[in-house]
Scaffold this motif. Structure first.
Motif, PDB file in Angstrom:
ATOM      1  N   VAL A  75       0.857  -1.183   0.000  1.00  7.47           N
ATOM      2  CA  VAL A  75       0.000   0.000   0.000  1.00  7.47           C
ATOM      3  C   VAL A  75       0.898   1.238   0.000  1.00  7.47           C
ATOM      4  CG1 VAL A  75      -1.920   1.184   1.118  1.00  7.47           C
ATOM      5  CG2 VAL A  75      -1.749  -1.302   1.244  1.00  7.47           C
ATOM      6  N   TYR A  76       1.084   1.787  -1.169  1.00  8.65           N
ATOM      7  CA  TYR A  76       2.004   2.895  -1.401  1.00  8.65           C
ATOM      8  C   TYR A  76       1.680   4.085  -0.503  1.00  8.65           C
ATOM      9  CZ  TYR A  76       4.414   6.474  -4.244  1.00  8.65           C
ATOM     10  OH  TYR A  76       5.214   7.495  -4.682  1.00  8.65           O
ATOM     11  N   LEU A  77       2.672   4.537   0.257  1.00  9.23           N
ATOM     12  CA  LEU A  77       2.610   5.695   1.135  1.00  9.23           C
ATOM     13  C   LEU A  77       1.718   5.486   2.359  1.00  9.23           C
ATOM     14  CD1 LEU A  77       2.568   8.666  -1.425  1.00  9.23           C
ATOM     15  CD2 LEU A  77       4.507   7.513  -0.372  1.00  9.23           C
TER      16      LEU A  77
ATOM     17  N   GLY B 101      10.641   9.075   3.996  1.00 13.92           N
ATOM     18  CA  GLY B 101      10.482  10.090   5.031  1.00 13.92           C
ATOM     19  C   GLY B 101       9.191   9.903   5.812  1.00 13.92           C
ATOM     20  N   GLY B 102       8.121   9.586   5.090  1.00 11.59           N
ATOM     21  CA  GLY B 102       6.854   9.295   5.760  1.00 11.59           C
ATOM     22  C   GLY B 102       6.944   8.020   6.576  1.00 11.59           C
ATOM     23  N   ALA B 103       7.641   7.016   6.030  1.00  3.78           N
ATOM     24  CA  ALA B 103       7.833   5.752   6.749  1.00  3.78           C
ATOM     25  C   ALA B 103       8.652   5.978   8.020  1.00  3.78           C
ATOM     26  CB  ALA B 103       8.530   4.748   5.843  1.00  3.78           C
ATOM     27  N   SER B 104       9.694   6.792   7.924  1.00  9.83           N
ATOM     28  CA  SER B 104      10.520   7.111   9.086  1.00  9.83           C
ATOM     29  C   SER B 104       9.690   7.806  10.160  1.00  9.83           C
ATOM     30  CB  SER B 104      11.692   7.997   8.644  1.00  9.83           C
ATOM     31  OG  SER B 104      12.442   8.448   9.744  1.00  9.83           O
ATOM     32  N   TRP B 105       8.854   8.729   9.742  1.00  4.18           N
ATOM     33  CA  TRP B 105       7.952   9.429  10.669  1.00  4.18           C
ATOM     34  C   TRP B 105       7.008   8.416  11.318  1.00  4.18           C
ATOM     35  CZ3 TRP B 105       6.247  15.010   9.329  1.00  4.18           C
ATOM     36  CH2 TRP B 105       5.421  15.536  10.340  1.00  4.18           C
ATOM     37  N   GLY B 106       6.445   7.515  10.503  1.00  2.51           N
ATOM     38  CA  GLY B 106       5.556   6.490  11.041  1.00  2.51           C
ATOM     39  C   GLY B 106       6.264   5.593  12.043  1.00  2.51           C
TER      40      GLY B 106
ATOM     41  N   PRO C  19       9.171  14.422   3.723  1.00  3.51           N
ATOM     42  CA  PRO C  19       8.335  13.251   3.975  1.00  3.51           C
ATOM     43  C   PRO C  19       6.964  13.327   3.317  1.00  3.51           C
ATOM     44  CG  PRO C  19       8.321  14.708   5.873  1.00  3.51           C
ATOM     45  CD  PRO C  19       9.325  15.280   4.911  1.00  3.51           C
ATOM     46  N   ALA C  20       6.502  12.192   2.819  1.00  8.34           N
ATOM     47  CA  ALA C  20       5.125  12.088   2.328  1.00  8.34           C
ATOM     48  C   ALA C  20       4.231  11.832   3.536  1.00  8.34           C
ATOM     49  CB  ALA C  20       5.015  10.961   1.310  1.00  8.34           C
ATOM     50  N   ALA C  21       4.161  12.824   4.415  1.00  9.57           N
ATOM     51  CA  ALA C  21       3.467  12.661   5.690  1.00  9.57           C
ATOM     52  C   ALA C  21       1.960  12.534   5.497  1.00  9.57           C
ATOM     53  CB  ALA C  21       3.787  13.846   6.608  1.00  9.57           C
ATOM     54  N   ASP C  22       1.392  13.406   4.697  1.00  6.40           N
ATOM     55  CA  ASP C  22      -0.057  13.410   4.474  1.00  6.40           C
ATOM     56  C   ASP C  22      -0.310  13.850   3.041  1.00  6.40           C
ATOM     57  OD1 ASP C  22      -2.788  13.760   4.383  1.00  6.40           O
ATOM     58  OD2 ASP C  22      -2.916  14.884   6.256  1.00  6.40           O
ATOM     59  N   ILE C  23      -0.697  12.899   2.214  1.00  7.24           N
ATOM     60  CA  ILE C  23      -0.926  13.199   0.798  1.00  7.24           C
ATOM     61  C   ILE C  23      -2.429  13.138   0.468  1.00  7.24           C
ATOM     62  CG2 ILE C  23       1.335  12.722  -0.210  1.00  7.24           C
ATOM     63  CD1 ILE C  23      -1.344  10.049   0.181  1.00  7.24           C
ATOM     64  N   SER C  24      -3.273  13.341   1.486  1.00  4.45           N
ATOM     65  CA  SER C  24      -4.719  13.263   1.271  1.00  4.45           C
ATOM     66  C   SER C  24      -5.258  14.440   0.467  1.00  4.45           C
ATOM     67  CB  SER C  24      -5.453  13.163   2.607  1.00  4.45           C
ATOM     68  OG  SER C  24      -5.207  14.296   3.423  1.00  4.45           O
ATOM     69  N   GLY C  25      -4.408  15.414   0.174  1.00  8.48           N
ATOM     70  CA  GLY C  25      -4.834  16.527  -0.669  1.00  8.48           C
ATOM     71  C   GLY C  25      -4.865  16.204  -2.149  1.00  8.48           C
ATOM     72  N   TYR C  26      -4.304  15.056  -2.528  1.00  7.25           N
ATOM     73  CA  TYR C  26      -4.250  14.704  -3.958  1.00  7.25           C
ATOM     74  C   TYR C  26      -5.624  14.599  -4.624  1.00  7.25           C
ATOM     75  CZ  TYR C  26       0.643  13.978  -5.316  1.00  7.25           C
ATOM     76  OH  TYR C  26       1.951  14.161  -5.689  1.00  7.25           O
TER      77      TYR C  26
ATOM     78  N   LYS D 254      -6.237   8.015   6.418  1.00  5.50           N
ATOM     79  CA  LYS D 254      -5.941   6.920   7.346  1.00  5.50           C
ATOM     80  C   LYS D 254      -4.460   6.521   7.292  1.00  5.50           C
ATOM     81  CE  LYS D 254     -10.565   4.860   7.347  1.00  5.50           C
ATOM     82  NZ  LYS D 254     -11.378   3.658   7.003  1.00  5.50           N
ATOM     83  N   MET D 255      -3.801   6.784   6.173  1.00  4.76           N
ATOM     84  CA  MET D 255      -2.397   6.408   6.004  1.00  4.76           C
ATOM     85  C   MET D 255      -1.448   7.515   6.459  1.00  4.76           C
ATOM     86  SD  MET D 255      -2.482   4.470   2.303  1.00  4.76           S
ATOM     87  CE  MET D 255      -2.120   5.978   1.429  1.00  4.76           C
ATOM     88  N   ALA D 256      -1.992   8.667   6.792  1.00  2.00           N
ATOM     89  CA  ALA D 256      -1.177   9.847   7.054  1.00  2.00           C
ATOM     90  C   ALA D 256      -0.603   9.846   8.462  1.00  2.00           C
ATOM     91  CB  ALA D 256      -2.009  11.111   6.831  1.00  2.00           C
ATOM     92  N   VAL D 257       0.425  10.642   8.648  1.00  2.00           N
ATOM     93  CA  VAL D 257       0.936  10.996   9.963  1.00  2.00           C
ATOM     94  C   VAL D 257       0.816  12.518  10.100  1.00  2.00           C
ATOM     95  CG1 VAL D 257       2.497   9.046  10.332  1.00  2.00           C
ATOM     96  CG2 VAL D 257       3.299  11.003   8.995  1.00  2.00           C
TER      97      VAL D 257
END
Length: 241
Positions: free
Chosen positions: A35-37, A74-79, A101-108, A196-199
């Motif tokens: 599950v990408y990102l 970067g998002g994974a490291s944050w997670g 980091p791809a912390a929160d990409i829900s804006g896409y 749900k995938m975001a940090v």
């Protein structure tokens, strides 16, 4: 063979005296769905890699560790930093370094609705759609794709290997209207899945260094700033560069 170009950097850390675990995310070289990102899952993957390394050489590998990643990493490291206190209390996470980091990409999805994505963002968004279609088979992809995106769906799913050039050509064909959700309800549905995938989701005990630039071709810096502010409100200590 060269860890997708990362081998020289890893070799540098090893020469400096560090033990290095290079994470293979769930569903890539092994079975299952990647599950990408998905920062929570990828954070678990990082911690599991460190656990495995320590288990293999407990005499040589310290329980003190640092996580470092860029973009998806970067998002994974944050997670990983957020999950470590509850998922790996026996290990001692000293710090996390999260680069763009791809912390929160829900804006896409809203960008897709507004037809405001660049070619690079369209490619990343298509990868997100493909990933979500695998993770949620009941999600109707025809609400989110049409034209060349639908025609080239299999090619667009390639991320390396002999079909990479085919994928690159397919990306060039994408037009903004071909990724526009069928209606705003579809936009909100996909946005909720990505949230749900975001940090952040919880306070990270270890301090974090977040490095990002004012303009990134994939990740809107406004999204990153908001994630940093949300994390600080939860009590995470963050230095920003």
């Amino acid at each position: 063979p060269n860890l997708f170009g990362m081998a020289p950097m890893i070799a540098g850390y090893i020469k400096a005296g560090y033990a290095v675990a290079f994470t293979d995310y769930e569903g890539l070289s092994g079975p299952g769905v990647h599950v990408y990102l998905d920062n929570r899952t990828e954070g678990y993957n990082i911690i599991d890699a460190v656990r495995a390394m320590h288990h293999a050489r407990p005499d040589a590998v310290s329980k003190r560790w640092v996580t470092l990643g860029g973009s998806q990493g970067g998002g994974a490291s944050w997670g990983a930093a957020e999950q470590a206190p509850v998922y790996a209390p026996a290990l001692d996470l000293v710090a996390a370094v999260d680069i763009v980091p791809a912390a929160d990409i829900s804006g896409y999805p809203q960008m897709a609705e507004d037809e405001s994505m660049t070619q690079e963002q369209s490619a990343a968004y298509t990868a997100l759609l493909i990933s979500q279609s695998r993770a949620h088979p009941d999600l109707d992809m025809d609400l989110y794709r049409r034209g060349s995106v639908m025609k080239n769906w299999d090619a667009l799913a390639q991320c390396y290997g002999p079909r990479l050039e085919e994928r690159n050509r397919a990306v060039q064909e994408i037009k903004p209207e071909e990724l526009k959700p069928s209606d705003h309800a579809a936009t909100l549905k996909l946005q909720a899945l990505l949230e749900k995938m975001a940090v952040p989701k919880r306070k990270a005990d270890a301090p974090m260094l977040v490095i990002y630039v004012g303009k990134d071709e994939y990740i809107n810096p406004v999204w990153t700033r908001k994630a940093i502010e949300d994390a600080c409100r939860r009590g995470t200590k963050i230095q920003v560069d």
